[in-house]
Scaffold this motif. Structure first.
Motif, mmCIF file in Angstrom:
data_model
loop_
_atom_site.group_PDB
_atom_site.id
_atom_site.type_symbol
_atom_site.label_atom_id
_atom_site.label_comp_id
_atom_site.label_asym_id
_atom_site.label_seq_id
_atom_site.Cartn_x
_atom_site.Cartn_y
_atom_site.Cartn_z
ATOM 1 N N PRO A 83 61.797 37.029 -56.910
ATOM 2 C CA PRO A 83 61.376 38.331 -57.186
ATOM 3 C C PRO A 83 62.097 38.512 -58.776
ATOM 4 N N TYR A 84 61.231 38.993 -59.554
ATOM 5 C CA TYR A 84 61.603 39.105 -61.213
ATOM 6 C C TYR A 84 62.583 40.269 -61.381
ATOM 7 N N ASP A 85 63.654 39.997 -61.929
ATOM 8 C CA ASP A 85 64.921 40.858 -62.184
ATOM 9 C C ASP A 85 65.361 40.665 -63.555
ATOM 10 N N PRO A 86 65.325 41.563 -64.322
ATOM 11 C CA PRO A 86 65.717 41.571 -65.572
ATOM 12 C C PRO A 86 67.462 41.127 -65.858
ATOM 13 N N ALA A 87 67.981 41.212 -64.826
ATOM 14 C CA ALA A 87 69.418 40.892 -64.621
ATOM 15 C C ALA A 87 69.582 39.132 -64.929
ATOM 16 N N THR A 147 56.279 34.489 -66.678
ATOM 17 C CA THR A 147 56.443 35.328 -65.233
ATOM 18 C C THR A 147 55.012 35.106 -64.783
ATOM 19 N N SER A 148 54.937 34.385 -63.774
ATOM 20 C CA SER A 148 53.571 34.372 -63.269
ATOM 21 C C SER A 148 53.236 35.513 -62.457
ATOM 22 N N PRO A 149 51.960 36.245 -62.504
ATOM 23 C CA PRO A 149 51.838 37.462 -61.932
ATOM 24 C C PRO A 149 51.168 37.485 -60.711
ATOM 25 N N GLN A 150 52.086 36.440 -59.620
ATOM 26 C CA GLN A 150 51.826 36.281 -58.472
ATOM 27 C C GLN A 150 53.157 36.592 -57.633
ATOM 28 N N ASN A 151 52.692 37.074 -56.381
ATOM 29 C CA ASN A 151 53.919 37.588 -55.481
ATOM 30 C C ASN A 151 54.845 38.548 -56.144
ATOM 31 N N THR A 152 54.317 39.399 -56.968
ATOM 32 C CA THR A 152 55.318 40.410 -57.706
ATOM 33 C C THR A 152 54.275 41.499 -57.746
ATOM 34 N N THR A 153 55.187 42.682 -58.663
ATOM 35 C CA THR A 153 54.520 44.015 -58.764
ATOM 36 C C THR A 153 54.255 44.115 -60.313
ATOM 37 N N SER A 154 53.628 44.735 -60.830
ATOM 38 C CA SER A 154 53.484 45.228 -62.571
ATOM 39 C C SER A 154 54.720 45.863 -63.012
ATOM 40 N N ALA A 155 55.433 46.519 -62.094
ATOM 41 C CA ALA A 155 56.581 47.220 -62.431
ATOM 42 C C ALA A 155 57.860 46.391 -62.791
ATOM 43 N N ASP A 156 57.792 45.385 -61.761
ATOM 44 C CA ASP A 156 58.849 44.484 -61.774
ATOM 45 C C ASP A 156 58.826 43.308 -62.907
ATOM 46 N N MET A 157 57.233 43.165 -63.426
ATOM 47 C CA MET A 157 57.211 42.224 -64.761
ATOM 48 C C MET A 157 57.582 43.165 -65.911
ATOM 49 N N LEU A 158 57.200 44.286 -65.915
ATOM 50 C CA LEU A 158 57.250 45.319 -67.102
ATOM 51 C C LEU A 158 58.816 45.129 -67.310
ATOM 52 N N ALA A 159 59.273 45.352 -66.114
ATOM 53 C CA ALA A 159 61.074 45.551 -66.483
ATOM 54 C C ALA A 159 61.554 44.238 -67.240
ATOM 55 N N VAL A 160 61.160 42.983 -66.698
ATOM 56 C CA VAL A 160 61.615 41.990 -67.139
ATOM 57 C C VAL A 160 61.107 41.754 -68.801
ATOM 58 N N TRP A 161 59.919 42.174 -69.131
ATOM 59 C CA TRP A 161 59.372 41.887 -70.425
ATOM 60 C C TRP A 161 60.121 42.888 -71.409
ATOM 61 N N ARG A 162 60.444 43.749 -71.018
ATOM 62 C CA ARG A 162 60.747 45.154 -71.755
ATOM 63 C C ARG A 162 62.134 44.512 -72.194
ATOM 64 N N ALA A 163 62.996 43.999 -71.127
ATOM 65 C CA ALA A 163 64.231 43.798 -71.219
ATOM 66 C C ALA A 163 64.410 42.303 -72.470
ATOM 67 N N ALA A 164 63.456 41.437 -72.119
ATOM 68 C CA ALA A 164 63.274 40.304 -72.747
ATOM 69 C C ALA A 164 63.031 40.499 -74.228
ATOM 70 N N ASP A 165 62.192 41.431 -74.410
ATOM 71 C CA ASP A 165 61.820 41.805 -75.779
ATOM 72 C C ASP A 165 63.108 42.040 -76.770
ATOM 73 N N GLU A 166 64.196 42.695 -76.049
ATOM 74 C CA GLU A 166 65.456 42.926 -76.755
ATOM 75 C C GLU A 166 66.452 41.873 -76.918
ATOM 76 N N ILE A 167 66.108 40.743 -76.520
ATOM 77 C CA ILE A 167 66.942 39.564 -76.515
ATOM 78 C C ILE A 167 66.273 38.568 -77.444
#
Length: 282
Positions: free
Chosen positions: A264-268, A7-27
């Motif tokens: 936009p980053y989406d854990p879905a 996830t490049s940290p551009q054109n995004t928010t820290s909250a959106d990146m955090l949601a993706v990474w927390r979900a990815a950590d479980e997969i």
């Protein structure tokens, strides 16, 4: 074949990146997660928002427990390598030994010029980069307590870096780029992981063979170097296209496919992607 995401940290928010990474950590199919090291967005409107990669990665490492983490890749001219070595050791410690140290010679003229950071000619970039590799290893190696170096770009005298991270002899070094004369030669000598920035399987295979030849020149087994590549998931979320691209690169020896997620980053997107990977048998 193993898989990771970026996830490049551009054109995004820290909250959106955090949601993706927390979900990815479980997969379980996600071996590692990556950011990048730029101050302006790349390959898009450069006036947009862009979070600094290392600070962002530190926050994401603290929010996860399993994923290996890295910046793909750090522009070596942005930070003195002794400073970067201290950063890397600290992040390796706080992440519990999960850091992958991604580095490159640097290339972005726009942001370098705007910030007054000297990029230099191609030759200067790679001469500096090779020295930086030596400095990083010297300051991160568990068996070296003090390090002295007298180069053209960097000079250190009895330099220390304590405490060092838990990985031995140091965090794995990932070098990104495909230049056959300098990048792949430096990769053969110093890296544990080579990242192909993306392209056709035929191009990957050619670069792989050049890397292997450079390894042979110094008596190194090329199998010691993990091979990865970006594969891009588009906004249409065509998971099969990602798998087809990864499989074609896998036929040429790719070890790790790093799926570049679209904003936009989406854990879905993560679970359908994981299911497609599991079903593919890759």
């Amino acid at each position: 074949m193993r898989f990771a995401f970026k996830t490049s940290p551009q054109n995004t928010t820290s909250a959106d990146m955090l949601a993706v990474w927390r979900a990815a950590d479980e997969i379980d199919v996600n071996e590692s997660g990556w950011t990048f090291d730029h101050f302006y967005p790349i390959f898009s409107d450069s006036t947009g928002p862009c979070l600094e990669g290392w600070i962002t990665l530190t926050a994401l490492a603290q929010a996860t427990e399993r994923l290996r983490v890295g910046v793909l890749v750090t522009g070596i001219h942005y930070r003195h390598p002794a400073v970067l070595a201290n950063m890397a050791a600290a992040l390796d410690i706080v992440s519990g030994g999960r850091l992958e140290l991604g580095i490159g010679a640097g290339w972005n003229e726009e942001e370098s010029g705007a910030y007054g950071i000297e990029l230099g000619s191609l030759r200067e970039r790679f001469d500096r980069f090779e020295e930086a590799c030596q400095v990083l290893i010297g300051l991160l190696d568990q068996d070296t307590r003090e390090f002295t170096f007298d180069g053209s770009y960097y000079q250190l005298k009895n330099a220390r870096n304590e405490p060092r991270g838990p990985q031995r002899p140091h965090p794995p070094i990932c070098i990104g780029g495909s230049g056959e004369k300098r990048t792949l030669k430096i990769t053969a000598r110093y890296a544990d992981h080579w990242n192909f920035m993306g392209g056709s399987p035929e191009d990957f295979a050619r670069k792989r063979d050049v890397l292997a030849a450079h390894c042979a020149d110094i008596g190194r087994d090329p199998a010691e170097i993990m091979l990865s590549s970006h594969v891009r998931l588009g906004p249409d979320r065509d998971y099969q296209k990602v798998l087809d691209e990864a499989a074609a690169l896998g036929d040429e020896g790719l070890d790790l496919a790093i799926v570049y997620l679209p904003p936009p980053y989406d854990p879905a997107v993560l679970e359908p992607l994981a299911e497609a990977i599991r079903d593919s048998g890759l």
